[in-house]
Enzyme design. Sequence first.
Site, PDB file in Angstrom:
ATOM      1  CG  ASP A   8      -8.475   2.291 -45.179  1.00  0.00           C
ATOM      2  OD1 ASP A   8      -9.290   3.936 -45.043  1.00  0.00           O
ATOM      3  OD2 ASP A   8      -8.591   1.597 -46.413  1.00  0.00           O
ATOM      4  CE  LYS A  94      -8.494   3.755 -48.485  1.00  0.00           C
ATOM      5  NZ  LYS A  94      -8.341   2.689 -48.862  1.00  0.00           N
ATOM      6  CB  CYS A 138      -4.653   1.618 -47.940  1.00  0.00           C
ATOM      7  SG  CYS A 138      -5.648   3.079 -47.567  1.00  0.00           S
TER       8      CYS A 138
HETATM    9  C1  VGL Z   1      -8.070  -2.069 -49.522  1.00  0.00           C
HETATM   10  C2  VGL Z   1      -8.259  -4.028 -49.763  1.00  0.00           C
HETATM   11  C3  VGL Z   1      -9.626  -3.376 -50.236  1.00  0.00           C
HETATM   12  C4  VGL Z   1      -6.686  -0.789 -48.774  1.00  0.00           C
HETATM   13  C5  VGL Z   1      -8.927  -1.249 -50.001  1.00  0.00           C
HETATM   14  O1  VGL Z   1      -6.966   0.198 -48.786  1.00  0.00           O
HETATM   15  O2  VGL Z   1      -5.973  -1.093 -48.533  1.00  0.00           O
HETATM   16  N1  VGL Z   1      -7.376  -3.402 -49.702  1.00  0.00           N
HETATM   17  N2  VGL Z   1      -9.873  -2.111 -50.306  1.00  0.00           N
END
Ligand code: VGL
Length: 201
Positions: A8, A94, A138
């Site tokens: 990410d 995802k 994540c």
């Molecule tokens: C995530 C916050 C919001 C992550 C995803 O995958 O770390 N964190 N959405």
Amino acid sequence: MKALLVVDVQNDFCPGGALGIKQADKIIPAINRYVKIFSAKKIPVLATRDWHPKKTVHFKKYGGVWPEHCVKNTKGARFHPKLRLPKKALLLYKGMDPKKDSYSAFQAQDKEGVSLAAFLKAMGITELYLSGLATDYCVKFTTKDAIKKSFKVNILLDAVKGVDLKPGDSAKAIKEMRNLGAKSLTLVKFKRQLESFGNSG
Ligand code: VGL
Ligand code: ZN
């Protein structure tokens, strides 16, 4: 066999983004260095993107905890422009399910719907190196799933950064991951380990 997972590293998670993590962009040069090293060793690089529909219970507006971020096909969902991925990197997505939060990369899949676990199995990968965002979400959930599935996990400490909704969340996450059996290392230590890496990983 090993693989590098880049989690990410998207505009919305970096300063200026909808869910900008302080100094998140500062880890990108380190990630790029790891990517180069792994690629040179012909070790697979996999990259995930948080990839949400406009309407999802993941967002505050619909009952979740997060501001709108990483909506699929928007600029915020793009990889940060400084990130350098190899052409052959496997790209996974995802967070597409509008009815749930999904933080773990093990809930990610490619455009055809092939899951991370399926890729790792097909490639004979048993050990993961984790980099990216966010340490306390994540990265943490991916580590938990990976260990449950008997993968060896290495957290690249200089290549991850956390949200810290509550101060200390990231430090706590790292402790938790280490207690579960994950190893943590930085570039210096990693380079020392390199000697023992074969071309096949
Ligand atoms: C995530 C916050 C919001 C992550 C995803 O995958 O770390 N964190 N959405
Ligand atoms: Zn998200």
